[in-house]
Structures are given as structure tokens and as C-alpha cells.
Design a protein around this motif. Structure first.
Motif, mmCIF file in Angstrom:
data_model
loop_
_atom_site.group_PDB
_atom_site.id
_atom_site.type_symbol
_atom_site.label_atom_id
_atom_site.label_comp_id
_atom_site.label_asym_id
_atom_site.label_seq_id
_atom_site.Cartn_x
_atom_site.Cartn_y
_atom_site.Cartn_z
ATOM 1 N N VAL A 9 89.241 26.511 39.039
ATOM 2 C CA VAL A 9 89.318 27.616 38.056
ATOM 3 C C VAL A 9 88.132 28.577 38.194
ATOM 4 N N THR A 10 87.035 28.120 38.793
ATOM 5 C CA THR A 10 85.858 28.997 38.939
ATOM 6 C C THR A 10 85.944 29.889 40.181
ATOM 7 N N GLY A 11 86.982 29.718 40.990
ATOM 8 C CA GLY A 11 87.106 30.512 42.213
ATOM 9 C C GLY A 11 87.760 31.864 41.942
ATOM 10 N N GLN A 12 87.895 32.648 43.020
ATOM 11 C CA GLN A 12 88.536 33.977 42.880
ATOM 12 C C GLN A 12 89.908 33.838 42.211
ATOM 13 N N ASP A 13 90.783 33.038 42.812
ATOM 14 C CA ASP A 13 92.158 32.955 42.318
ATOM 15 C C ASP A 13 92.226 32.251 40.972
ATOM 16 N N GLY A 14 91.437 31.181 40.820
ATOM 17 C CA GLY A 14 91.453 30.419 39.574
ATOM 18 C C GLY A 14 91.114 31.304 38.385
ATOM 19 N N ILE A 32 86.156 21.974 36.549
ATOM 20 C CA ILE A 32 84.976 22.556 37.200
ATOM 21 C C ILE A 32 84.088 21.451 37.759
ATOM 22 N N ARG A 33 83.305 21.833 38.784
ATOM 23 C CA ARG A 33 82.400 20.867 39.405
ATOM 24 C C ARG A 33 81.048 20.924 38.737
ATOM 25 N N ARG A 34 80.399 19.800 38.672
ATOM 26 C CA ARG A 34 79.005 19.800 38.226
ATOM 27 C C ARG A 34 78.184 20.465 39.341
ATOM 28 N N ASN A 84 96.992 23.684 41.961
ATOM 29 C CA ASN A 84 95.920 23.039 42.734
ATOM 30 C C ASN A 84 95.264 24.053 43.669
ATOM 31 N N LEU A 85 94.238 24.718 43.145
ATOM 32 C CA LEU A 85 93.564 25.780 43.902
ATOM 33 C C LEU A 85 92.216 25.322 44.453
ATOM 34 N N ALA A 86 91.707 24.181 44.018
ATOM 35 C CA ALA A 86 90.369 23.750 44.464
ATOM 36 C C ALA A 86 90.386 23.464 45.952
ATOM 37 N N GLN A 88 87.505 23.518 49.699
ATOM 38 C CA GLN A 88 86.457 24.088 50.545
ATOM 39 C C GLN A 88 87.235 25.131 51.337
ATOM 40 N N SER A 89 87.122 26.399 50.949
ATOM 41 C CA SER A 89 88.094 27.399 51.398
ATOM 42 C C SER A 89 87.598 28.256 52.559
ATOM 43 N N HIS A 90 86.417 27.960 53.081
ATOM 44 C CA HIS A 90 85.867 28.808 54.156
ATOM 45 C C HIS A 90 86.196 28.208 55.522
ATOM 46 N N PRO A 153 89.592 22.822 61.204
ATOM 47 C CA PRO A 153 89.677 21.651 60.312
ATOM 48 C C PRO A 153 90.245 22.025 58.943
ATOM 49 N N TYR A 154 89.920 23.230 58.484
ATOM 50 C CA TYR A 154 90.480 23.707 57.203
ATOM 51 C C TYR A 154 92.006 23.735 57.272
ATOM 52 N N ALA A 155 92.534 24.350 58.339
ATOM 53 C CA ALA A 155 93.985 24.500 58.439
ATOM 54 C C ALA A 155 94.664 23.147 58.644
ATOM 55 N N ALA A 157 93.612 20.283 57.470
ATOM 56 C CA ALA A 157 93.602 19.618 56.153
ATOM 57 C C ALA A 157 94.696 20.199 55.251
ATOM 58 N N LYS A 158 94.856 21.530 55.313
ATOM 59 C CA LYS A 158 95.886 22.172 54.494
ATOM 60 C C LYS A 158 97.297 21.803 54.988
ATOM 61 N N LEU A 159 97.403 21.523 56.293
ATOM 62 C CA LEU A 159 98.705 21.087 56.827
ATOM 63 C C LEU A 159 99.083 19.727 56.225
ATOM 64 N N ASN A 183 95.977 36.218 53.318
ATOM 65 C CA ASN A 183 94.664 36.599 52.751
ATOM 66 C C ASN A 183 94.849 37.546 51.560
ATOM 67 N N HIS A 184 94.164 37.230 50.488
ATOM 68 C CA HIS A 184 94.170 38.142 49.342
ATOM 69 C C HIS A 184 92.752 38.243 48.809
ATOM 70 N N GLU A 185 92.393 39.455 48.459
ATOM 71 C CA GLU A 185 91.004 39.825 48.236
ATOM 72 C C GLU A 185 90.878 40.531 46.901
HETATM 73 P P1 NAP Z 1 87.396 30.088 46.295
HETATM 74 O O1 NAP Z 1 87.025 31.367 45.637
HETATM 75 O O2 NAP Z 1 86.562 29.564 47.395
HETATM 76 O O3 NAP Z 1 87.504 28.977 45.144
HETATM 77 C C1 NAP Z 1 87.591 27.607 45.452
HETATM 78 C C2 NAP Z 1 87.496 26.812 44.174
HETATM 79 O O4 NAP Z 1 87.561 25.417 44.510
HETATM 80 C C3 NAP Z 1 86.201 26.999 43.390
HETATM 81 O O5 NAP Z 1 86.480 26.940 42.026
HETATM 82 C C4 NAP Z 1 85.380 25.790 43.809
HETATM 83 O O6 NAP Z 1 84.389 25.415 42.882
HETATM 84 C C5 NAP Z 1 86.490 24.748 43.863
HETATM 85 N N1 NAP Z 1 86.132 23.552 44.635
HETATM 86 C C6 NAP Z 1 85.646 23.480 45.889
HETATM 87 N N2 NAP Z 1 85.432 22.200 46.247
HETATM 88 C C7 NAP Z 1 85.795 21.438 45.187
HETATM 89 C C8 NAP Z 1 85.802 20.042 44.931
HETATM 90 N N3 NAP Z 1 85.366 19.149 45.828
HETATM 91 N N4 NAP Z 1 86.250 19.605 43.720
HETATM 92 C C9 NAP Z 1 86.658 20.510 42.789
HETATM 93 N N5 NAP Z 1 86.660 21.830 42.965
HETATM 94 C C10 NAP Z 1 86.235 22.298 44.152
HETATM 95 O O7 NAP Z 1 88.899 30.173 46.859
HETATM 96 P P2 NAP Z 1 90.068 31.201 46.476
HETATM 97 O O8 NAP Z 1 89.991 32.367 47.392
HETATM 98 O O9 NAP Z 1 90.113 31.394 45.010
HETATM 99 O O10 NAP Z 1 91.341 30.361 46.961
HETATM 100 C C11 NAP Z 1 92.011 29.463 46.068
HETATM 101 C C12 NAP Z 1 92.818 28.474 46.874
HETATM 102 O O11 NAP Z 1 93.778 29.178 47.667
HETATM 103 C C13 NAP Z 1 92.022 27.629 47.873
HETATM 104 O O12 NAP Z 1 92.642 26.370 47.929
HETATM 105 C C14 NAP Z 1 92.186 28.367 49.188
HETATM 106 O O13 NAP Z 1 92.035 27.454 50.262
HETATM 107 C C15 NAP Z 1 93.610 28.850 49.060
HETATM 108 N N6 NAP Z 1 93.951 30.092 49.755
HETATM 109 C C16 NAP Z 1 93.202 31.213 49.581
HETATM 110 C C17 NAP Z 1 93.582 32.386 50.204
HETATM 111 C C18 NAP Z 1 92.784 33.658 50.028
HETATM 112 O O14 NAP Z 1 92.987 34.597 50.811
HETATM 113 N N7 NAP Z 1 91.930 33.757 49.012
HETATM 114 C C19 NAP Z 1 94.744 32.424 50.997
HETATM 115 C C20 NAP Z 1 95.503 31.245 51.128
HETATM 116 C C21 NAP Z 1 95.111 30.099 50.490
HETATM 117 P P3 NAP Z 1 82.914 26.104 42.879
HETATM 118 O O15 NAP Z 1 83.098 27.423 42.193
HETATM 119 O O16 NAP Z 1 82.103 25.127 42.142
HETATM 120 O O17 NAP Z 1 82.526 26.273 44.335
#
Ligand code: NAP
Ligand code: G4F
Length: 349
Positions: A9-14, A32-34, A84-86, A88-90, A153-155, A157-159, A183-185
Motif C-alpha cells: 500500500v505504500t508503493g506507487q500503485d498501492g 506495511i513493512r517495519r 497483492n501489489l507488494a 521487490q519491484s526493481h 530474476p524479477y521476471a 519470480a513473477k512467472l 509500465n505505468h508511471e
Molecule cells: P513500488 O512502488 O516499488 O511498491 C512496492 C511496494 O511493495 C511497496 O509498498 C513496498 O514497501 C512493498 N514491499 C516490498 N517488499 C516487501 C515485502 N518483503 N513485504 C511487504 N511489502 C513489501 O511498486 P509499484 O510500481 O507500485 O508496483 C506495484 C506492483 O506492481 C509490484 O508488484 C510491481 O512488481 C508490479 N508491477 C508494476 C509495474 C509498474 O510499471 N509500476 C508494472 C507491472 C507490474 P516499501 O514502501 O516499504 O518499500
């Protein structure tokens, strides 16, 4: 009133999704994570609103690596919908922390799905799948049935997560869906992703706050970039469909990183000219020949995804979803927001 649980929920999409669901009248629970420093800046406007916190938005500490706590949260919240948006997204970082990425982005999904099955919570489940699954693309444009070929490795894991969702849907009849999002920004995009890295640096350069060039990796890769608030609306629509299925969300347009740079400088009326090739390539302002872009191989990836472009026809047909913000407008939205931030900060100092 429906109840939703958002991991990440603390991420961009969340953060955009939490806003959307609150507007729609949901009770929203976010995991949220500690962390040793504050990590809630994207949801602070909700968190600090007394009309929202503890009535429309509830936060729970948790981590995708910890099954016991995922079980506990599901049991307490009993959500109708789980997003389920959490992750390691990089992508580049995943080459440096592959095992952790697999734990969170792969096994983490299995942990929640299995908790759903065991607790019989009966929620609908949305998985943040990704265009990175297509990797070394087997078809252009990509559609839901295009074969996957992950390149990081990201892709990978997502697979695992993608197929776990399909398997739990078929094996246990769960309402579980993959959103394969390109990708969405937005102005809330993390600063280490290429779009935001560029818009923040372009603003600093154009306002005299940075005299050094932006250092980038592969500026020839092509992405299908959309606007995040529209994509979270798509996530919600995926879970409102009559039966569970997998959907691709994209703009059906592709642009290079180079074009993104040019468009960001164009916001200030500047043109870029390029000299050199590969690692020696450099970008200069046409108006005064200032060096503004340099290639740094540090940002290259061991394996790259060269071209992404998605055909979203299924989402349009079945969900009525269609993106409105296209490339030029997206770049303007991001540059404008970074310019405002920059000017506000400078006023304060
Ligand atoms: P983001 O900004 O990097 O946010 C990731 C979120 O996951 C943050 O809230 C982060 O917490 C949390 N997180 C990371 N590791 C965690 C863990 N071990 N336990 C619990 N929470 C954890 O990513 P986003 O761009 O919003 O993307 C949301 C999701 O969509 C991700 O799964 C990403 O892989 C996927 N996705 C994104 C895009 C895109 O273009 N944005 C496209 C396709 C798929 P902290 O804030 O504490 O770091
Ligand atoms: O902005 P990026 O890091 O995004 P990438 O790798 O496409 O991944 C993002 O989108 C995925 C959806 O397709 C998500 F699943 C994922 O979670 C994430 O949100 O890089 C975009 C392109 C790449 O080709 C990269 O090599 O930009 C290139 N690039 C060039 N210089 C750079 C840089 N990327 C970054 N991050 N930093 C650079 O300096």
C-alpha cells in the motif's frame, strides 16, 4: 461496505489504489513493512486525515516473507478483495538480490494464496503480474496468450506467481486473477525507475540546480508507458469481472528511453542533439550545447528487455477499460509535478 486488503500500500500503485477504493466506499486495509525511517510518504495524506484513518483506512505491519503474519492479517480483516501489489519491484536490483526477490515476488504470492485457501476467507485475489514476463518478446504486440520468456530474476519470480495464481484458480476454484500490467508511471513513481529519474534530473538541470549530466544505461530500449492512476482503476475492474480471468493493461504505443528524455526537455522548449555511439553517446542542449546526458554502463542489465508493447483489446472488450493518458501527456504530468516540487522546496529554503 466492501473490505479490501492491499499489500504494497505504500508503493506507487498501492497509494493510488487505496485512494480509489476509499472513494468507492471500501474499508481499506493496507499492509506495511517495519522500516527504520518513515516509508508512508505516498499515503500520508490519507493517514493524516482524521476522517480516513481508523474509519476507512487501517494499516497492519507485515511482510511477504512471513506466512504467520499473512495468515493473521487475513483472519482478522476477512477481506472481500485482496490486491497483492507488494514486491521487490526493481528489475536491475533483482540481479543483485535474486534470492530475496524470489522470496517476496514469487513465494510471497504463494503464501497469500495458500492462506486464502486454508482460512477459506472467500476473497477475490488480484496479482500484480507484469509485462516483464514477455521479456525476449515472442510476438509484437504482446497479448494475453503470447508465450513468456522472462529475462531477470524479477521476471522469473513473477512467472512463478503468475502460474501459482492460475493453478490455485483451477485447483481450488479461487477467484484469482493476473493483471499483466505494462509500465505505468506517475509523479509518485520511485526515483530509481528511468522515467522519474529523468523528469527529476531534467527539472534540476533546467532550473540550474544540477550542472552534471544525467547518467543512464540503455536509452534504446522501448517501453509501453501508461499513467498509474488509470491502471489501478483497471486492477479494480479485473476483480469486478463476472468470472476470474487474466487481463493485459497497456497503451498499445511504444517509445524509447531516448524519446522520453527528448520529450522531457521539450517541456522547457529545449531540443537535444546526440553525438557518439554506444557507451560514448552523449546528449546536448541545442540552445547552448550543454552536455545533459551521458551513458554509464553501470546501469546496463545482464539481460535486457528490448521492446514492450501491449494490445489491451481483451480488457477493453470485457472490462470496458481503456487508457486515456498517452506518452506526451504522461511526460508533461511528471515534469510539471517535479517542477512544482522543486519550486516549493526552493521557496522553503
Ligand atoms: P513500488 O512502488 O516499488 O511498491 C512496492 C511496494 O511493495 C511497496 O509498498 C513496498 O514497501 C512493498 N514491499 C516490498 N517488499 C516487501 C515485502 N518483503 N513485504 C511487504 N511489502 C513489501 O511498486 P509499484 O510500481 O507500485 O508496483 C506495484 C506492483 O506492481 C509490484 O508488484 C510491481 O512488481 C508490479 N508491477 C508494476 C509495474 C509498474 O510499471 N509500476 C508494472 C507491472 C507490474 P516499501 O514502501 O516499504 O518499500
Ligand atoms: O524504469 P525501469 O527500471 O523499468 P522496467 O525495468 O521496465 O521495470 C518496470 O516496469 C515493469 C513492467 O514492464 C515492472 F514489472 C517493474 O516492476 C518496473 O516497474 O527501466 C526501463 C528501461 C530499461 O530498459 C532500462 O534498462 O530503462 C532502461 N534504463 C536506462 N537507463 C534505465 C536506466 N533504467 C533505470 N532504472 N535506470 C537507468 O538509469
Amino acid at each position: 461496505m466492501k473490505t479490501a486488503l492491499i499489500t504494497g500500500v505504500t508503493g506507487q500503485d498501492g497509494s493510488y489504489l487505496a485512494e480509489l477504493l476509499i472513494q468507492k466506499g471500501y474499508e481499506v486495509h493496507g499492509m506495511i513493512r517495519r522500516s527504520s525511517s518513515f516509508n508512508t510518504s505516498r499515503i500520508d495524506h490519507l493517514y493524516n486525515d482524521p476522517n480516513v484513518l481508523h474509519s476507512k483506512l487501517f494499516l497492519h505491519y507485515g511482510d511477504m516473507t512471513d506466512s504467520s503474519n499473512l495468515n493473521r492479517i487475513l483472519d482478522r480483516v476477512k477481506p472481500d478483495e485482496i490486491y497483492n501489489l507488494a514486491a521487490q519491484s526493481h528489475v536491475k536490483v533483482s540481479f543483485e538480490v535474486p534470492e530475496y526477490t524470489a522470496e517476496v515476488d514469487g513465494l510471497g504470492t504463494l503464501r497469500i494464496l495458500d492462506a486464502m485457501k486454508e482460512t477459506q476467507v472467500g476473497a477475490k485475489f488480484y496479482q500484480a503480474s507484469t509485462s516483464e514476463l514477455f521479456g525476449k518478446v515472442q510476438e509484437v504486440p504482446q497479448i494475453e496468450t503470447t508465450p513468456f520468456y522472462p529475462r531477470s530474476p524479477y521476471a522469473v519470480a513473477k512467472l512463478f506467481s503468475y502460474w501459482t495464481v492460475v493453478n490455485y484458480r483451477e485447483a481450488y476454484n479461487l477467484f484469482a486473477c493476473n493483471g499483466i500490467l505494462f509500465n505505468h508511471e506517475s509523479p509518485r513513481r520511485g526515483g530509481t525507475f528511468v522515467t522519474r529519474k529523468i523528469t527529476q534530473a531534467v527539472v534540476r538541470i533546467m532550473r540550474g540546480g544540477q550542472s552534471t549530466p544525467i547518467k543512464l544505461g540503455n536509452i534504446n530500449s522501448q517501453r509501453d508507458w501508461g499513467y498509474a492512476p488509470e491502471y489501478v482503476e483497471g486492477m479494480w475492474r479485473v476483480l469486478q469481472s463476472a468470472s476470474p480471468s487474466d487481463y493485459l493493461l497497456a497503451t498499445n504505443e511504444t517509445h524509447t528511453v531516448r524519446e522520453f528524455i527528448e520529450q522531457a526537455f521539450a517541456y522547457f522548449g529545449e531540443n537535444i542533439y546526440w553525438e557518439g555511439v554506444d557507451e560514448s553517446e552523449k546528449g546536448f542542449l541545442r540552445s547552448n550545447s550543454q552536455l545533459v546526458v551521458e551513458i554509464d554502463p553501470y546501469y546496463y542489465r545482464p539481460t535486457e528487455v528490448d521492446l514492450l508493447v501491449g494490445d489491451y483489446s481483451k480488457a477493453k472488450r470485457e472490462l470496458g477499460w481503456e487508457p486515456k493518458v498517452k506518452f506526451d501527456e504522461l511526460v508533461s504530468i511528471m515534469v510539471r509535478a517535479d517542477l512544482e516540487n522543486y519550486e516549493n522546496q526552493n521557496e522553503k529554503h
